[in-house]
Design a protein around this motif. Structure first.
Motif, PDB file in Angstrom:
ATOM      1  N   UNK A  54      43.895 -65.029 -25.821  1.00 42.22           N
ATOM      2  CA  UNK A  54      44.935 -65.238 -25.318  1.00 42.22           C
ATOM      3  C   UNK A  54      45.905 -66.414 -25.207  1.00 42.22           C
ATOM      4  N   UNK A  55      47.163 -65.887 -26.254  1.00 44.75           N
ATOM      5  CA  UNK A  55      48.200 -67.214 -27.156  1.00 44.75           C
ATOM      6  C   UNK A  55      49.359 -67.991 -26.048  1.00 44.75           C
ATOM      7  N   UNK A  56      49.234 -69.843 -26.881  1.00 39.98           N
ATOM      8  CA  UNK A  56      50.238 -70.565 -26.476  1.00 39.98           C
ATOM      9  C   UNK A  56      51.459 -69.512 -25.806  1.00 39.98           C
ATOM     10  N   UNK A  57      51.411 -70.511 -24.562  1.00 34.86           N
ATOM     11  CA  UNK A  57      52.655 -70.140 -24.323  1.00 34.86           C
ATOM     12  C   UNK A  57      54.045 -70.161 -24.461  1.00 34.86           C
ATOM     13  N   UNK A  58      54.876 -69.355 -25.361  1.00 35.21           N
ATOM     14  CA  UNK A  58      55.512 -69.399 -26.263  1.00 35.21           C
ATOM     15  C   UNK A  58      57.001 -69.328 -24.865  1.00 35.21           C
ATOM     16  N   UNK A  59      58.078 -70.711 -25.409  1.00 37.11           N
ATOM     17  CA  UNK A  59      59.316 -70.707 -24.759  1.00 37.11           C
ATOM     18  C   UNK A  59      60.614 -69.756 -24.925  1.00 37.11           C
ATOM     19  N   UNK A  60      60.688 -69.381 -26.094  1.00 35.68           N
ATOM     20  CA  UNK A  60      61.673 -68.994 -27.154  1.00 35.68           C
ATOM     21  C   UNK A  60      61.499 -67.269 -27.513  1.00 35.68           C
ATOM     22  N   UNK A  61      62.281 -66.363 -27.928  1.00 36.22           N
ATOM     23  CA  UNK A  61      62.554 -64.739 -27.904  1.00 36.22           C
ATOM     24  C   UNK A  61      62.019 -65.087 -29.667  1.00 36.22           C
ATOM     25  N   UNK A  62      60.919 -64.440 -29.954  1.00 36.36           N
ATOM     26  CA  UNK A  62      60.612 -64.122 -30.788  1.00 36.36           C
ATOM     27  C   UNK A  62      60.121 -62.844 -31.714  1.00 36.36           C
ATOM     28  N   UNK A  63      60.064 -62.602 -33.019  1.00 33.18           N
ATOM     29  CA  UNK A  63      59.344 -61.120 -32.892  1.00 33.18           C
ATOM     30  C   UNK A  63      58.270 -61.065 -33.249  1.00 33.18           C
ATOM     31  N   UNK A  64      57.367 -60.039 -32.482  1.00 31.67           N
ATOM     32  CA  UNK A  64      55.992 -59.907 -32.896  1.00 31.67           C
ATOM     33  C   UNK A  64      55.663 -58.515 -33.626  1.00 31.67           C
ATOM     34  N   UNK A  65      54.356 -58.887 -34.883  1.00 32.38           N
ATOM     35  CA  UNK A  65      54.027 -57.634 -35.562  1.00 32.38           C
ATOM     36  C   UNK A  65      53.002 -57.270 -35.246  1.00 32.38           C
ATOM     37  N   UNK A  84      51.019 -49.690 -37.427  1.00 31.90           N
ATOM     38  CA  UNK A  84      51.858 -50.673 -37.598  1.00 31.90           C
ATOM     39  C   UNK A  84      52.762 -50.989 -36.259  1.00 31.90           C
ATOM     40  N   UNK A  85      53.195 -52.358 -35.393  1.00 32.36           N
ATOM     41  CA  UNK A  85      54.228 -52.212 -33.953  1.00 32.36           C
ATOM     42  C   UNK A  85      54.862 -53.891 -34.744  1.00 32.36           C
ATOM     43  N   UNK A  86      56.353 -53.132 -34.017  1.00 29.60           N
ATOM     44  CA  UNK A  86      57.194 -54.437 -34.463  1.00 29.60           C
ATOM     45  C   UNK A  86      57.605 -54.487 -33.254  1.00 29.60           C
ATOM     46  N   UNK A  87      57.580 -55.940 -32.113  1.00 29.28           N
ATOM     47  CA  UNK A  87      58.050 -55.601 -30.589  1.00 29.28           C
ATOM     48  C   UNK A  87      59.064 -56.945 -30.320  1.00 29.28           C
ATOM     49  N   UNK A  88      59.774 -56.788 -30.042  1.00 33.75           N
ATOM     50  CA  UNK A  88      61.408 -57.918 -29.508  1.00 33.75           C
ATOM     51  C   UNK A  88      60.824 -58.604 -28.412  1.00 33.75           C
ATOM     52  N   UNK A  89      60.332 -59.803 -28.873  1.00 34.03           N
ATOM     53  CA  UNK A  89      59.951 -60.128 -27.412  1.00 34.03           C
ATOM     54  C   UNK A  89      60.652 -61.853 -27.446  1.00 34.03           C
ATOM     55  N   UNK A 103      42.447 -56.343 -35.942  1.00 33.57           N
ATOM     56  CA  UNK A 103      44.013 -56.615 -35.818  1.00 33.57           C
ATOM     57  C   UNK A 103      44.556 -58.120 -36.270  1.00 33.57           C
ATOM     58  N   UNK A 104      45.509 -58.032 -36.559  1.00 32.54           N
ATOM     59  CA  UNK A 104      46.319 -58.933 -37.524  1.00 32.54           C
ATOM     60  C   UNK A 104      47.631 -59.155 -36.645  1.00 32.54           C
ATOM     61  N   UNK A 105      48.788 -60.568 -36.494  1.00 38.39           N
ATOM     62  CA  UNK A 105      49.176 -60.440 -35.418  1.00 38.39           C
ATOM     63  C   UNK A 105      49.898 -61.604 -36.035  1.00 38.39           C
TER      64      UNK A 105
END
Length: 140
Positions: A54-65, A84-89, A103-105
Motif C-alpha cells: 500500500x503506497x503513501x497518500x500522493x497529493x499531486x498528479x504524477x506519472x506511474x510506470x 510495461x504500462x504508463x499511467x497518468x495518475x 514488478x517494478x513501479x
C-alpha cells in the motif's frame, strides 16, 4: 444487487484498511531507488512476486510506470497490469499493488526541488513514513 465502482474516498478507505492489516504482518523489504534528473523526481520500487503493498497518500498528479504483472487500484477500480504500462495518475490518491510476478513501479513528477527529502514532502504529507525516512529501515 448492483455494485457500483468505488468512489475515490471509498478507495482510500479500503486502502487504509488494507494498510492496517499489512502493518500487522511481517514486513517485506521493498527496495527504493530515487533521484532527481533534469527537474524530474523519479522513485522506483521493486515488488517481489506474491507481495502486496500500500503506497503513501500522493497529493499531486504524477506519472506511474509499471513493469511486471500485478493488480493495482486505478481510481475507482482494480485492474491488472501486465508488461510495461504508463499511467497518468491523479493527485489525492493512495494505491495498492499486488505482484503476480516480480514488478517494478516508478512514480515521477516535475519539480523545482533539488533535495530528495524536499521532493518527498512535495508529493506526500506522509513523508516521514516512507521507507527512505524510517530510521529502523535505513541501513547504515
Amino acid at each position: 444487487m448492483t455494485l457500483l465502482p468505488l468512489t475515490p474516498e471509498q478507495n482510500n478507505t479500503l486502502c487504509e484498511m488494507a494498510k492496517y492489516a499489512i502493518e500487522h504482518y511481517d514486513e517485506v523489504d521493498i527496495p527504493i531507488e530515487h533521484f532527481i534528473h533534469e527537474g524530474v523526481y523519479y522513485r522506483t520500487c521493486f515488488v517481489p512476486k506474491g507481495v502486496a503493498i500500500i503506497g503513501a497518500y500522493i497529493k499531486i498528479p504524477t506519472t506511474v510506470i509499471v513493469s511486471g504483472d500485478c493488480y493495482v487500484t486505478l481510481g475507482n477500480t482494480v485492474g491488472r497490469l501486465k508488461g510495461y504500462n504508463v499511467i497518468q495518475a491523479e493527485g489525492g490518491r493512495r494505491q495498492a499493488f499486488r505482484a503476480l510476478e516480480d514488478t517494478h513501479i516508478t512514480m515521477c513528477f516535475r519539480t523545482d526541488k533539488v533535495d530528495l527529502r524536499e521532493c518527498e514532502k512535495e508529493f506526500t504529507p506522509e513523508w516521514m513514513l516512507l521507507t527512505t525516512n524510517r530510521k529502523e529501515l535505513i541501513k547504515e
